[in-house]
Design an enzyme around this catalytic site. Sequence first.
Site, PDB file in Angstrom:
ATOM      1  N   ARG A   1      -1.455  29.144 -25.766  1.00  0.00           N
ATOM      2  CA  ARG A   1      -0.686  28.787 -24.561  1.00  0.00           C
ATOM      3  C   ARG A   1       0.691  28.247 -24.934  1.00  0.00           C
ATOM      4  NH1 ARG A   1      -0.619  24.040 -22.244  1.00  0.00           N
ATOM      5  NH2 ARG A   1      -2.743  23.434 -22.792  1.00  0.00           N
TER       6      ARG A   1
ATOM      7  N   TYR B   1      12.546  39.937  -2.845  1.00  0.00           N
ATOM      8  CA  TYR B   1      11.146  40.347  -2.984  1.00  0.00           C
ATOM      9  C   TYR B   1      10.258  39.446  -2.110  1.00  0.00           C
ATOM     10  CZ  TYR B   1       6.663  41.137  -5.291  1.00  0.00           C
ATOM     11  OH  TYR B   1       5.348  41.428  -5.558  1.00  0.00           O
TER      12      TYR B   1
ATOM     13  N   ASP C   1      17.125  38.148 -10.212  1.00  0.00           N
ATOM     14  CA  ASP C   1      15.927  38.971 -10.423  1.00  0.00           C
ATOM     15  C   ASP C   1      16.434  40.384 -10.718  1.00  0.00           C
ATOM     16  OD1 ASP C   1      13.729  40.659 -10.146  1.00  0.00           O
ATOM     17  OD2 ASP C   1      12.774  39.394  -8.630  1.00  0.00           O
TER      18      ASP C   1
ATOM     19  N   LYS D   1       6.918  45.990 -14.005  1.00  0.00           N
ATOM     20  CA  LYS D   1       7.643  47.150 -13.512  1.00  0.00           C
ATOM     21  C   LYS D   1       8.272  47.906 -14.689  1.00  0.00           C
ATOM     22  CE  LYS D   1       6.286  45.187  -9.758  1.00  0.00           C
ATOM     23  NZ  LYS D   1       7.135  44.274  -9.029  1.00  0.00           N
TER      24      LYS D   1
HETATM   25  C1  PLP Z   1       6.983  43.012  -8.422  1.00  0.00           C
HETATM   26  C2  PLP Z   1       8.176  42.157  -8.299  1.00  0.00           C
HETATM   27  C3  PLP Z   1       8.105  40.760  -8.487  1.00  0.00           C
HETATM   28  C4  PLP Z   1       6.782  40.059  -8.765  1.00  0.00           C
HETATM   29  O1  PLP Z   1       6.261  40.440  -9.987  1.00  0.00           O
HETATM   30  P1  PLP Z   1       4.687  40.409 -10.326  1.00  0.00           P
HETATM   31  O2  PLP Z   1       4.663  40.908 -11.715  1.00  0.00           O
HETATM   32  O3  PLP Z   1       4.008  41.280  -9.325  1.00  0.00           O
HETATM   33  O4  PLP Z   1       4.248  39.001 -10.192  1.00  0.00           O
HETATM   34  C5  PLP Z   1       9.272  40.036  -8.406  1.00  0.00           C
HETATM   35  N1  PLP Z   1      10.452  40.624  -8.121  1.00  0.00           N
HETATM   36  C6  PLP Z   1      10.556  41.952  -7.907  1.00  0.00           C
HETATM   37  C7  PLP Z   1      11.881  42.524  -7.606  1.00  0.00           C
HETATM   38  C8  PLP Z   1       9.429  42.756  -7.989  1.00  0.00           C
HETATM   39  O5  PLP Z   1       9.535  44.064  -7.760  1.00  0.00           O
END
Ligand code: PLP
Length: 375
Positions: free
Chosen positions: A40, A93, A165, A190
């Site tokens: 961790r 998001y 982000d 992603k």
């Molecule tokens: C999917 C996504 C998230 C969240 O990510 P997780 O891996 O599902 O927790 C945050 N921001 C964007 C733009 C996303 O597409």
Amino acid sequence: MTFINPKVTPIYQSSVFKFQDLDELDEYFADTSSRYLYSRNGNPNSDELADAVNALEGGAGAVATSSGMATIFAAILAYCQAGDHVLCAVDIYGGSAALLNTELSRMGITVTYVPFEQLYDLGPLCQPSTRLLLAETMSNPLLRVADLGRLAAHCHALGLKLVVDNTFASPVLTRPLQLGADISLHSVTKYIAGHSDVTAGVTVAADPEVAARLKQIGVLYGLTLSPMESWLAVRGLKTLHLRMREHSHNALAVATMLAAHPAVRAVYYPGLPTHAQHALAAEQGGGLFGGMLSFKLADDREVVSNFMRRTERFPFAPSLAGVDSSLSYPLGTSHRALTAEQQQELGITTGLVRLSVGIEPVEELLADLRQALNA
Ligand SMILES: *Cc1c(COP(=O)(O)O)cnc(C)c1O
């Protein structure tokens, strides 16, 4: 004596590491980067992922987390405490908005949402306690592109941090820290992992002190990432450049075809010259526009459902950025919880379909979409 020199970092599937004696323990506490203690707190695989994304983004340090959500949580906590206020782009998001609205609000962190048109005029929305702006390089699902250089300068002039982000763009298209942002974060789930088989996140900081703070938040809240997931993400990352080129190439071909199709009312893709931020997107993305696009069919549930049933290469799977194409339906999934007015404001209509264009042979994707649309 046998020397084992693996070319690829093995999976260190161990929750804890051994010490030979007290000297080794002291060495660890004198310099925690000298060896490992407990997974961790740090693991070779999650460090490899964090270091690789940090290098791509040109950051001062990064932490790998168990999801994109964990990484957004860590980024906000790195700057905010009870009593603080944050600004957030309105078309953020859905999970980020839910985190701010339902959880961080309970911890005394308040939020004001900023319409896209007001992103460069934040002064009137600022309070003495405002700490940061959270925004995305490219918004979901309409792919509106934020001018990160301009946004960073504007935020800093107001004493705010800019947290970006960068999930939809990936560091191949855009490196927010190089444009002045303070944090760039990703849902590694992603594009970075890229194969729809990992849930993970990473946050990269421009400032080493913030990077250390992120690391501490990761360890103390238990947000850190497992060895196996880290290893898979590192493997995915090795082809990120190749994949982003193909995603972008295929998505441009799909967007161009859709824009000329009589069943399609509108197409949202930054690579089309008709897109409102096309020039900015071209500059900020180095000529690549990514694999995400949305388009409008007639505002009729049956028309949308028929399209979903007929397409064979775009399964309805509400995530994105895998090597295989997929589609999503914002009104029914990511933006389902919003009020009708909020949906209207964000352009989330009955006919809106989002595509995540994969890296398959593009002629096959085009042929599949044509037959699904021509029904
Ligand atoms: C999917 C996504 C998230 C969240 O990510 P997780 O891996 O599902 O927790 C945050 N921001 C964007 C733009 C996303 O597409």
